[in-house]
Design an enzyme around this catalytic site. Structure first.
Site, short mmCIF file in Angstrom:
data_model
loop_
_atom_site.label_atom_id
_atom_site.label_comp_id
_atom_site.label_asym_id
_atom_site.label_seq_id
_atom_site.Cartn_x
_atom_site.Cartn_y
_atom_site.Cartn_z
N PRO A 10 0.79 -1.23 0.00
CA PRO A 10 0.00 0.00 0.00
C PRO A 10 0.83 1.28 0.00
CG PRO A 10 -0.09 -1.08 2.15
CD PRO A 10 0.56 -2.05 1.19
N ARG A 18 4.97 10.95 -2.34
CA ARG A 18 4.65 10.71 -0.93
C ARG A 18 5.91 10.87 -0.07
NH1 ARG A 18 4.79 4.69 1.31
NH2 ARG A 18 3.88 5.08 3.33
N TYR A 23 11.14 8.84 1.44
CA TYR A 23 11.15 7.77 0.44
C TYR A 23 11.83 8.13 -0.87
CZ TYR A 23 7.83 5.79 3.74
OH TYR A 23 7.24 5.29 4.88
N ASN A 74 8.09 -5.51 -0.65
CA ASN A 74 7.97 -4.35 0.23
C ASN A 74 6.49 -4.26 0.57
OD1 ASN A 74 7.80 -1.97 1.59
ND2 ASN A 74 8.94 -0.75 0.09
N ALA A 77 3.01 -0.57 4.89
CA ALA A 77 2.51 -0.58 6.27
C ALA A 77 2.00 -1.96 6.71
CB ALA A 77 1.41 0.46 6.44
N GLU A 98 12.61 -9.48 2.10
CA GLU A 98 11.85 -8.29 2.51
C GLU A 98 12.68 -7.04 2.22
OE1 GLU A 98 11.29 -8.25 6.73
OE2 GLU A 98 10.02 -6.46 6.71
N HIS A 100 12.73 -2.59 2.32
CA HIS A 100 12.16 -1.29 2.67
C HIS A 100 13.07 -0.20 2.14
CE1 HIS A 100 9.18 -3.16 5.19
NE2 HIS A 100 10.14 -3.93 5.67
N ARG A 107 12.97 4.74 12.79
CA ARG A 107 11.81 5.60 12.64
C ARG A 107 10.87 5.42 13.84
NH1 ARG A 107 9.26 4.96 6.94
NH2 ARG A 107 8.12 6.77 7.73
N ARG A 111 7.12 1.03 13.72
CA ARG A 111 7.70 0.49 12.47
C ARG A 111 8.83 -0.49 12.75
NH1 ARG A 111 5.36 3.72 8.39
NH2 ARG A 111 4.88 5.76 9.23
C1 DQA Z 1 8.19 1.17 3.93
C2 DQA Z 1 8.22 1.42 5.43
C3 DQA Z 1 6.86 1.24 6.07
O1 DQA Z 1 6.92 1.49 7.45
C4 DQA Z 1 5.87 2.20 5.45
O2 DQA Z 1 4.58 1.99 5.97
C5 DQA Z 1 5.86 2.14 3.96
C6 DQA Z 1 7.13 2.04 3.25
C7 DQA Z 1 9.54 1.47 3.26
O3 DQA Z 1 9.72 1.06 2.12
O4 DQA Z 1 10.38 2.14 3.85
O5 DQA Z 1 4.83 2.28 3.33
O6 DQA Z 1 7.87 -0.20 3.70
#
Ligand code: DQA
Length: 148
Positions: A10, A18, A23, A74, A77, A98, A100, A107, A111
């Site tokens: 998402p 965003r 990011y 990825n 959330a 995984e 990110h 953070r 998270r």
């Molecule tokens: C994320 C980190 C998550 O906490 C966040 O909700 C995202 C992006 C990242 O790529 O850093 O949507 O997965």
């Protein structure tokens, strides 16, 4: 060789717009292009998908049971909330990596916990777009059976 499935969860469709201070400015199309370019160099095929819906991501993970050689995910959330995604990963026998963009351990407190980290092959976080490219390189080594 079956494709490596790259799943984005998402809000990642809004990459570039965003919270760019967290990011970055690259869009999801930019990320997917960079992944496709590297996949060409590494001689692997990739299938990049994004959904804002948990059930869709679960369905795609099920598809990967037969249709993919590995999964890079990825989960956005859902990383921090989804037992359903964790269970779908547990139902896979192919490697799952995984990813990110941000360093989730540096953070918000909420998270710092990932439902996926304990059930994936490994996690790469904090390198922006490079997180995906590092994950692809690692995945290619895994699926080709290369030893260090
Ligand atoms: C994320 C980190 C998550 O906490 C966040 O909700 C995202 C992006 C990242 O790529 O850093 O949507 O997965």
């Amino acid at each position: 060789m079956k494709p490596i499935l790259v799943l984005n969860g998402p809000n990642l469709n809004l990459l570039g717009k965003r919270q760019p201070e967290i990011y970055g400015s690259a869009t999801l199309d930019d990320v997917n292009e960079a992944i496709a370019r590297l996949a060409g160099e590494l001689n692997v095929s990739v299938d990049c998908r994004q959904s804002n819906h948990e059930g869709q991501l679960v369905d795609w993970l099920h598809e990967a049971r037969e249709g993919a050689s590995a999964v890079i995910i990825n989960a956005g959330a859902y990383t921090h909330t989804s037992i359903a995604l964790r269970d779908a990963v547990l139902a896979l026998s192919v490697p799952v990596i995984e990813v990110h963009l941000s360093n989730i351990y540096a953070r918000d407190e909420f998270r710092k916990h990932s439902y996926l980290s304990g059930v994936v092959h490994g996690t790469i976080a904090g390198f922006g777009v490079q997180s995906y490219l590092l994950a692809l390189r690692a995945t290619q080594l895994l699926v080709s059976g290369s030893k260090p």
